[in-house]
Each structure stands twice: as C-alpha cells, then as structure tokens.
Design a protein around this motif. Sequence first.
Motif, short mmCIF file in Angstrom:
data_model
loop_
_atom_site.label_atom_id
_atom_site.label_comp_id
_atom_site.label_asym_id
_atom_site.label_seq_id
_atom_site.Cartn_x
_atom_site.Cartn_y
_atom_site.Cartn_z
N SER A 56 14.29 9.18 7.73
CA SER A 56 15.44 8.69 8.50
C SER A 56 16.34 7.77 7.66
CB SER A 56 14.96 7.96 9.75
OG SER A 56 14.19 6.82 9.36
N LYS A 57 16.23 7.90 6.33
CA LYS A 57 17.00 7.05 5.39
C LYS A 57 16.71 5.56 5.61
CE LYS A 57 18.74 10.60 3.50
NZ LYS A 57 17.89 11.16 2.47
N ASP A 58 15.46 5.31 5.88
CA ASP A 58 14.96 3.95 6.12
C ASP A 58 14.12 3.54 4.92
OD1 ASP A 58 13.81 1.63 7.15
OD2 ASP A 58 12.39 2.70 8.42
N TYR A 59 14.50 2.46 4.23
CA TYR A 59 13.68 1.99 3.13
C TYR A 59 12.34 1.52 3.68
CZ TYR A 59 17.55 2.32 -0.10
OH TYR A 59 18.57 2.79 -0.88
N ARG A 60 11.27 1.93 3.00
CA ARG A 60 9.92 1.60 3.44
C ARG A 60 9.08 1.11 2.27
NH1 ARG A 60 8.79 6.51 7.70
NH2 ARG A 60 10.62 6.05 8.97
N VAL A 61 8.08 0.31 2.61
CA VAL A 61 7.12 -0.19 1.65
C VAL A 61 5.75 0.36 2.04
CG1 VAL A 61 5.98 -2.23 0.68
CG2 VAL A 61 8.41 -2.34 1.32
N LEU A 62 5.11 1.06 1.11
CA LEU A 62 3.72 1.47 1.32
C LEU A 62 2.85 0.43 0.63
CD1 LEU A 62 1.50 3.47 2.17
CD2 LEU A 62 1.84 4.62 -0.04
N HIS A 63 1.98 -0.20 1.39
CA HIS A 63 1.09 -1.24 0.86
C HIS A 63 -0.35 -0.77 1.04
CE1 HIS A 63 -0.47 -5.66 1.17
NE2 HIS A 63 -0.79 -5.10 0.02
N LEU A 64 -1.03 -0.55 -0.08
CA LEU A 64 -2.44 -0.16 -0.08
C LEU A 64 -3.27 -1.37 -0.46
CD1 LEU A 64 -2.08 3.21 -2.04
CD2 LEU A 64 -2.07 2.88 0.44
N SER A 65 -4.27 -1.68 0.35
CA SER A 65 -5.15 -2.83 0.09
C SER A 65 -6.58 -2.33 -0.04
CB SER A 65 -5.11 -3.83 1.25
OG SER A 65 -3.82 -4.36 1.39
N ARG A 66 -7.26 -2.78 -1.08
CA ARG A 66 -8.67 -2.42 -1.27
C ARG A 66 -9.51 -3.68 -1.13
NH1 ARG A 66 -8.58 0.29 -6.89
NH2 ARG A 66 -7.03 -1.33 -7.19
N ARG A 67 -10.35 -3.68 -0.13
CA ARG A 67 -11.28 -4.79 0.10
C ARG A 67 -12.67 -4.19 0.30
NH1 ARG A 67 -6.95 -6.35 -0.92
NH2 ARG A 67 -5.68 -7.93 0.07
N SER A 68 -13.63 -4.69 -0.45
CA SER A 68 -15.01 -4.19 -0.37
C SER A 68 -15.06 -2.67 -0.52
CB SER A 68 -15.67 -4.60 0.95
OG SER A 68 -15.62 -5.99 1.10
N ASP A 69 -14.27 -2.15 -1.46
CA ASP A 69 -14.21 -0.72 -1.76
C ASP A 69 -13.74 0.13 -0.59
OD1 ASP A 69 -14.96 -1.20 -4.37
OD2 ASP A 69 -17.07 -0.82 -4.00
N LEU A 70 -13.02 -0.47 0.34
CA LEU A 70 -12.40 0.28 1.43
C LEU A 70 -10.90 0.12 1.32
CD1 LEU A 70 -14.71 -0.77 4.42
CD2 LEU A 70 -14.72 1.40 3.17
N LEU A 71 -10.19 1.21 1.52
CA LEU A 71 -8.75 1.19 1.39
C LEU A 71 -8.11 1.19 2.77
CD1 LEU A 71 -6.54 2.83 -1.12
CD2 LEU A 71 -6.18 3.56 1.21
N SER A 72 -7.14 0.30 2.96
CA SER A 72 -6.34 0.34 4.18
C SER A 72 -4.88 0.51 3.75
CB SER A 72 -6.52 -0.91 5.03
OG SER A 72 -6.01 -2.04 4.38
N ALA A 73 -4.14 1.26 4.54
CA ALA A 73 -2.75 1.56 4.20
C ALA A 73 -1.84 1.16 5.34
CB ALA A 73 -2.60 3.05 3.90
N HIS A 74 -0.74 0.50 5.00
CA HIS A 74 0.26 0.09 5.98
C HIS A 74 1.65 0.40 5.43
CE1 HIS A 74 -3.20 -2.30 7.26
NE2 HIS A 74 -2.64 -2.28 8.45
#
Length: 153
Positions: A56-74
């Motif tokens: 939708s021509k919306d600037y976005r930030v993909l943030h990947l976090s790794r804690r205790s060898d688990l990845l979360s994505a926002h």
Amino acid sequence: MILSHLDGLLCVCLQHTDKLVLWNLTTDAHTLLATPAGHGLYTDLTDIVGLYNGASKDYRVLHLSRRSDLLSAHVYSRQLGSWRKIAFGTNHEYQKCRFYWSPGTVCGDTLYFTVCVCYVVGKNLVVGFDTNTEQVIEISFPQYHPPGFSKAS
C-alpha cells in the motif's frame, strides 16, 4: 547507529536507550518506534532490521529479535503508527544467535538478508522476505570453485 535505509529514510538505534527511530533526512522529521509494550527496542548482535515499502506504499520496518534461540518478528507500519506480530517461517537452526544476519536489503518486492556462521564452512545462505505476501524463502549461495580447484582434491 544506522541499521537500515530506504529512499532517504533511515532506521536508527539510539545508543544509550536502544530505541528505534525512523528518521527522514530530507525533512528532519523523525518518529520514535519504541512503545510501552516493549516494541521498537533493539539489541545489538541478536536483532535484525530491514526497511521496505509495503503493497500500500506504506514504509515499514521488519524487526527480527532472537532471544534464547527463538525468533520473533514484528512489522511497524508508518501509516498506521503501530507494530504487529507476524509469522517468520525459516529454518529453526538459522534463528540461533550463533548465526550472523546482515541488515535487510530491498530488491523489487523482496527484503533479503545474508545469514552465515563465520566459523563453519558452507553455512551461508540468503533469506528472502516477500514484502507483499510476508512469506520467507531460503536461497543457497552458488557453489564456487577457484580456478585450478579439483573436486577430487
């Protein structure tokens, strides 16, 4: 620290607070991405960031976090001014902190990251994030043999 850039927009991390900021260099406008719920905080060596322009021509930030060898994505939407959690389906092995992920690089509708273990030969790949479907693909590096190299050696 500059983490990612696209079209004159920077995603930076503030040194003493670890907060993420979107900063438009041409207008000097900036937006603090940190929330009271803990989104928008960056940890060096375990987090990965990539900027892209959504469908939708919306600037976005993909943030990947790794804690205790688990990845979360926002994903942060500049238009909506909010974060949302997404699935980021990649091989669990590459989510471990012993793997180094580069900042994201946009090419077409895909955000690419190189992933490697510096001390293990052959553990290099590219992870692609389709910015329209939010699906993940893994791409192996091509095999390269220097001139004079024999597979029998």
